[in-house]
Write a protein that holds these residues in place. Structure first.
Motif, PDB file in Angstrom:
ATOM      1  N   GLY A 143       0.791  -1.099   0.114  1.00 21.07           N
ATOM      2  CA  GLY A 143      -0.021  -0.064  -0.040  1.00 21.07           C
ATOM      3  C   GLY A 143       0.826   1.510   0.121  1.00 21.07           C
ATOM      4  O   GLY A 143       1.821   1.202   0.755  1.00 21.07           O
ATOM      5  N   PHE A 144       0.184   2.214  -0.890  1.00 23.35           N
ATOM      6  CA  PHE A 144       1.117   3.343  -0.825  1.00 23.35           C
ATOM      7  C   PHE A 144       1.111   4.481   0.578  1.00 23.35           C
ATOM      8  O   PHE A 144       0.205   4.343   1.266  1.00 23.35           O
ATOM      9  N   ILE A 145       2.385   5.142   0.906  1.00 22.06           N
ATOM     10  CA  ILE A 145       2.570   5.834   2.031  1.00 22.06           C
ATOM     11  C   ILE A 145       2.677   7.107   1.638  1.00 22.06           C
ATOM     12  O   ILE A 145       3.580   7.683   0.806  1.00 22.06           O
ATOM     13  N   ASP A 146       1.858   8.059   2.069  1.00 22.36           N
ATOM     14  CA  ASP A 146       1.726   9.511   1.705  1.00 22.36           C
ATOM     15  C   ASP A 146       2.627  10.286   2.481  1.00 22.36           C
ATOM     16  O   ASP A 146       2.474  10.363   3.781  1.00 22.36           O
ATOM     17  N   MET A 147       3.512  10.746   2.139  1.00 20.82           N
ATOM     18  CA  MET A 147       4.681  11.388   3.158  1.00 20.82           C
ATOM     19  C   MET A 147       4.141  12.994   3.842  1.00 20.82           C
ATOM     20  O   MET A 147       4.871  13.543   4.686  1.00 20.82           O
ATOM     21  N   HIS A 148       3.142  13.138   3.285  1.00 19.83           N
ATOM     22  CA  HIS A 148       2.559  14.843   3.427  1.00 19.83           C
ATOM     23  C   HIS A 148       1.027  14.855   3.325  1.00 19.83           C
ATOM     24  O   HIS A 148       0.636  14.910   2.123  1.00 19.83           O
ATOM     25  N   VAL A 152      -3.827   4.399  -1.139  1.00 21.09           N
ATOM     26  CA  VAL A 152      -2.807   4.874  -0.147  1.00 21.09           C
ATOM     27  C   VAL A 152      -3.540   3.885   1.197  1.00 21.09           C
ATOM     28  O   VAL A 152      -4.589   3.815   1.276  1.00 21.09           O
ATOM     29  N   THR A 153      -2.366   3.575   2.019  1.00 25.73           N
ATOM     30  CA  THR A 153      -2.918   2.911   3.050  1.00 25.73           C
ATOM     31  C   THR A 153      -2.190   3.540   4.361  1.00 25.73           C
ATOM     32  O   THR A 153      -2.806   3.239   5.556  1.00 25.73           O
ATOM     33  N   THR A 154      -1.304   4.507   4.233  1.00 23.91           N
ATOM     34  CA  THR A 154      -0.619   5.392   5.232  1.00 23.91           C
ATOM     35  C   THR A 154      -0.605   6.490   5.001  1.00 23.91           C
ATOM     36  O   THR A 154      -0.022   6.942   3.956  1.00 23.91           O
ATOM     37  N   VAL A 155      -1.202   7.583   5.791  1.00 21.31           N
ATOM     38  CA  VAL A 155      -0.848   8.795   5.793  1.00 21.31           C
ATOM     39  C   VAL A 155       0.004   9.334   6.927  1.00 21.31           C
ATOM     40  O   VAL A 155      -0.109   9.288   7.882  1.00 21.31           O
ATOM     41  N   VAL A 156       1.091  10.458   6.248  1.00 15.49           N
ATOM     42  CA  VAL A 156       1.781  10.990   7.546  1.00 15.49           C
ATOM     43  C   VAL A 156       1.076  12.370   7.740  1.00 15.49           C
ATOM     44  O   VAL A 156       1.032  13.158   6.864  1.00 15.49           O
ATOM     45  N   SER A 177       6.830   5.301  -3.587  1.00 18.14           N
ATOM     46  CA  SER A 177       5.477   5.132  -2.734  1.00 18.14           C
ATOM     47  C   SER A 177       5.389   4.223  -1.731  1.00 18.14           C
ATOM     48  O   SER A 177       4.442   4.256  -1.233  1.00 18.14           O
ATOM     49  N   THR A 178       6.273   3.280  -1.406  1.00 17.92           N
ATOM     50  CA  THR A 178       6.351   2.230  -0.670  1.00 17.92           C
ATOM     51  C   THR A 178       7.562   2.109   0.314  1.00 17.92           C
ATOM     52  O   THR A 178       7.680   2.844   1.288  1.00 17.92           O
ATOM     53  N   SER A 179       8.574   1.474  -0.187  1.00 17.39           N
ATOM     54  CA  SER A 179       9.494   0.934   0.601  1.00 17.39           C
ATOM     55  C   SER A 179      10.457   2.094   1.117  1.00 17.39           C
ATOM     56  O   SER A 179      11.289   2.302   2.121  1.00 17.39           O
ATOM     57  N   LEU A 180      10.558   3.334   0.116  1.00 21.06           N
ATOM     58  CA  LEU A 180      11.394   4.497   0.338  1.00 21.06           C
ATOM     59  C   LEU A 180      10.629   5.262   1.527  1.00 21.06           C
ATOM     60  O   LEU A 180      11.319   5.465   2.351  1.00 21.06           O
ATOM     61  N   PRO A 181       9.549   5.654   1.485  1.00 27.58           N
ATOM     62  CA  PRO A 181       8.895   6.405   2.633  1.00 27.58           C
ATOM     63  C   PRO A 181       9.107   5.532   3.862  1.00 27.58           C
ATOM     64  O   PRO A 181       9.191   6.201   4.733  1.00 27.58           O
ATOM     65  N   ALA A 182       8.694   4.185   3.634  1.00 25.56           N
ATOM     66  CA  ALA A 182       8.755   3.322   4.928  1.00 25.56           C
ATOM     67  C   ALA A 182      10.345   3.524   5.601  1.00 25.56           C
ATOM     68  O   ALA A 182      10.440   3.633   6.713  1.00 25.56           O
ATOM     69  N   GLN A 183      11.276   3.570   4.771  1.00 23.77           N
ATOM     70  CA  GLN A 183      12.781   3.746   5.076  1.00 23.77           C
ATOM     71  C   GLN A 183      12.949   5.103   5.925  1.00 23.77           C
ATOM     72  O   GLN A 183      13.690   5.073   6.780  1.00 23.77           O
TER      73      GLN A 183
END
Ligand SMILES: [Zn+2]
Length: 588
Positions: A89-94, A125-129, A510-516
Motif C-alpha cells: 500500500g502507498f505511503i503518503d509522506m505529507h 494509499v494505506t498510510t498517511v503522514v 511510494s512504498t519502501s522508500l517512505p517506509a525507510q
C-alpha cells in the motif's frame, strides 16, 4: 548409493529451505482455512524496486503470512489478480488528512464519511503522514491525537508528526514575531521530547508560515536534537521554494529575500548539526526564478548525502501548488488592508483566532485611491509584476472563476493582449471589475516546470506525497486535484506517458522508500510478517480523473486496497471500512 541418497537429501533440504512458509501445511485445525485472504496470480512488486514476479499472497490476522504458490491452500476469500500489479500500500509522506488548524474536516471528524477518506484510499494509499507544515491539532499532544484516532476509527493508517508551529504558538503565545528565549526553547524541547517518546515520527516545520517564520536556525537545530535520538525526521516546508517566500512584498519587505537555494542550504545545515533525518517536503522550484533550479538543488542534496548527511525529499505530481489556487496578485496594502497576511498566506486563517477581527474594507475604493497617487501606483505595479513572476508569468495564470463568465479559462496574458494593456493593468482590472474579494476573481497558476518535476522525481531519494487530505464534494470547487489523484497520476503521467521513471521505481518511491525514511520496518514492502497493507492495480489503466474544473473525481484502475488485511477498496469501489490504525514510530 549412500552418496546418491545423501545428495538427494541435501537437494530436498535445499528445496525445503527455499520454499516459502506458504508451502507448509495449513495450521493445526483440520478443515479451517489457512488464510483470511489469498491474492492469487498477481504480478508481485514487493516495493524494493525489483521487477515483479508471479506469486500468490496469503494474509492471516492482518499480516502477510505467505508469498508463493497458494493455489491449493484454503482461504476465506480469494482474489484473482491475473495481470494486475500487487504492491505494498502507498505511503503518503505529507497529508492534511487529520484536518487543518483544529477544524475537524478529516480523520477525527464526527462525520464517518470523512474518516473513511475515500478520496485517499481509492488512490491505493494505506498510510498517511499527518501534521505536516508544522501544523498539528491545537491543544492535543501526539499521544492524545493517536488515542482519538484509535477511538473514532479511520480508513488509512496515520503516522503522526510533532508540529513545530503549533508547539511554538503554545509556548510563545501572541508574541511570536521574534526569536525564542532559551527558556522558551527548553519548554518547546520538552513538548517535542514527549511527542517523540509517544511515537511521533519526527517534527514538522512550516517556515513560510506563522509563527515558524520567526524561528531561527539555532531554534530548529535545538528542537531537532530531541528528534535525532529517536531516528526521527525533520519534514520541512522550507522558508522559500522560489525567488522569495510567498509572503514577500518587494515594496514593503526590506533586504534580499530568502530564495529556495538559501532554504535548501539551511535545511541541510539543520540535519548536519542535529543529526535528525532531513526531508524537504513537496520539493519544488517555483516561478520564473525557480525554473531549472532543480539541477542546483539536486547537486546540493547529493553533496550533503556524499558527506553522510541523511537528506530526502517528497514530491507531488502536479505543476500547480496549493497556494497557486487562490492567488491574489494585488498586495493587501494597496487595498486598505492593515497588514498583508491574508492576501499572501494561504493558511493565515489557521491562526486567525489569535488575530483581531478586522473591519471589512471596500477594496475597490481603496485601490482607486492607491492608483491616484503616482508613487503608490508605481510601488503597486512593482509588487504586481513580482507576484506575476513569482507565479510563473502571465501565461501561467488562469482565471477559474469570475463574475464575467467569459473570462473563465483564459490566461492573464490572453486577457491583457485582447485589451491591449499590460498584465499588471489586467490584474487591476480584474479587481475593479470583479467581486470585492481580494483579487476580484479566482485565479490559479501553473508555476512549476515539468522538467524540474521530472528531475526531482528521478532522484532515488525522492518519495511521493500528496499535500492533500480528506475531501468530500461538499467542500466545493476550489479543491486541488491532488487530493484525489496524486498517486495514480504518478503512474498514468510519469510512468506511462512521460517515461520519467519505471513502474518499479514509481512503486518504490511510494512504498519502501517512505517506509525507510520513516523507520517503518513492517510496512512498505511485501514480505512474510509485514502488515497486510496491499494495493492491487492495473498499471496500464490506473489514472487520476480529478482536474481543476472537476476535482471531486475518484481515480480509477486501483481494484483492491487492503489496510491491515481489511478491504478498503474492493472491485474498484471504496468499502467505507475503518481498518486503519494510528502508527507509532518503532523505538530505535
Ligand atoms: Zn506545505
Amino acid at each position: 548409493m549412500p552418496l546418491h541418497f545423501r545428495s538427494c537429501c541435501t537437494a530436498l533440504a535445499v528445496i525445503l529451505t527455499l520454499c516459502p512458509p506458504a508451502a507448509a501445511k495449513p495450521r493445526p485445525q483440520a478443515g479451517a482455512p489457512a488464510y483470511d485472504l489469498v491474492i492469487e496470480n498477481g504480478r508481485v512488486m514487493d516495493g524494493t524496486g525489483n521487477p515483479w514476479f508471479l506469486a500468490d499472497i496469503g494474509v492471516r490476522e492482518g499480516r502477510i503470512a505467505a508469498i508463493g504458490d497458494l493455489h491449493a491452500a484454503k482461504a476465506k476469500t480469494r482474489i484473482d489478480a491475473h495481470r494486475e500489479i500487487v504492491a505494498p500500500g502507498f505511503i503518503d509522506m505529507h497529508s492534511h488528512a487529520d484536518g487543518l488548524a483544529g477544524r475537524l474536516i478529516g480523520l477525527r471528524s464526527p462525520d464517518r464519511q470523512r474518516r473513511e477518506a475515500r478520496n485517499i484510499v481509492t488512490q491505493g494509499v494505506t498510510t498517511v503522514v499527518v501534521n505536516p507544515d508544522g501544523m498539528g491539532a491545537p491543544g492535543l499532544t501526539v499521544a492524545a491525537q493517536q488515542a482519538e484516532l484509535a477511538k473514532v476509527g479511520i480508513g488509512p493508517n496515520a503516522a503522526l508528526l510533532s508540529p513545530h508551529n503549533t508547539i511554538r504558538l503554545a509556548i510563545l503565545g501572541e508574541d511570536y514575531k521574534r526569536k525564542a528565549t532559551p527558556t522558551e526553547i527548553a519548554a518547546m524541547r520538552a513538548l517535542v521530547r514527549t511527542d517523540m517518546e509517544d511515537g511521533a515520527f519526527g517534527l514538522s516545520t512550516g517556515l513560510e508560515y506563522m509563527p515558524g517564520r520567526w524561528a531561527d536556525t539555532d531554534e530548529l537545530v535545538a528542537l531537532m536534537q530531541e528528534v535525532a535520538p529517536y531516528h526521527g525526521i525533520h519534514s520541512s516546508h522550507m522558508r522559500s521554494d522560489a525567488e522569495a517566500p510567498m509572503w514577500y512584498i518587494p515594496s514593503r519587505d526590506p533586504g534580499s529575500p530568502t530564495t529556495v537555494l538559501d532554504a535548501v542550504a539551511e535545511h541541510i545545515a539543520i540535519a548536519e548539526r542535529s543529526h535528525a533525518i532531513g526531508v524537504i517536503t513537496h520539493i519544488k522550484a517555483r516561478g520564473v526564478y525557480g525554473w531549472g533550479r532543480s539541477r542546483e538543488i539536486i547537486a546540493m542534496i547529493d553533496a550533503a548525502r556524499a558527506r553522510g548527511v541523511q537528506i530526502y525529499a517528497d514530491q507531488y505530481t502536479y505543476d500547480t501548488s496549493g497556494s497557486d489556487g487562490k492567488i491574489v496578485l494585488i498586495p493587501g496594502w494597496a487595498m486598505g488592508a492593515p497588514d498583508d497576511l491574508d492576501s499572501v498566506d494561504p493558511v493565515a486563517d489557521y491562526f486567525s483566532r489569535t488575530r483581531p477581527k478586522r473591519k471589512p474594507v471596500d477594496r475597490k475604493a481603496a485601490l482607486r485611491v492607491t492608483l491616484a497617487a503616482p508613487a503608490a501606483k508605481a510601488a503597486l505595479y512593482r509588487d504586481i509584476a513580482f507576484a506575476i513572476r513569482f507565479r510563473g508569468g502571465a501565461e501561467q495564470i488562469t482565471v477559474f472563476d469570475a463574475p464575467d463568465r467569459s473570462l473563465i479559462g483564459q490566461s492573464l496574458a490572453d486577457l491583457a493582449r485582447k485589451r491591449g494593456i499590460s498584465a499588471e493593468d489586467m490584474a487591476v482590472a480584474l479587481q475593479l471589475e470583479g467581486t470585492d474579494a481580494p483579487g476580484g476573481a479566482r485565479l490559479r497558476s501553473f508555476s512549476l516546470d515539468e522538467t524540474d518535476i521530472d528531475a526531482f522525481m528521478r532522484q532515488e531519494w525522492t518519495a511521493t506525497s500528496s499535500d492533500g487530505g480528506v475531501k468530500l464534494p461538499a467542500d466545493g470547487p476550489a479543491t486541488h486535484a491532488r487530493y484525489y489523484g496524486t498517486f495514480p497520476r504518478k503512474f498514468a503521467r510519469y510512468v506511462n506517458e512521460r517515461h520519467t521513471l519505471s513502474l518499479a521505481q514509481a512503486v518504490r518511491s511510494s512504498t519502501s522508500l517512505p517506509a525507510q525514511i520513516l523507520g517503518l520496518t513492517d510496512r512498505g514492502v511485501l514480505r512474510v510478517g509485514a502488515a497486510a497493507d496491499i494495493v492491487v492495480f492495473n498499471d496500464r489503466e490506473i489514472r487520476d480523473r480529478a482536474d481543476f474544473t472537476n476535482p471531486h473525481q475518484f481515480s480509477t484502475g486501483v481494484d483492491y486496497v487492503f489496510v491491515n488485511g481489511v478491504a478498503e477498496v474492493s472491485a474498484g469501489q471504496a468499502t467505507g471500512a475503518l481498518a486503519g490504525q494510528p502508527l507509532k514510530h518503532p523505538r530505535p
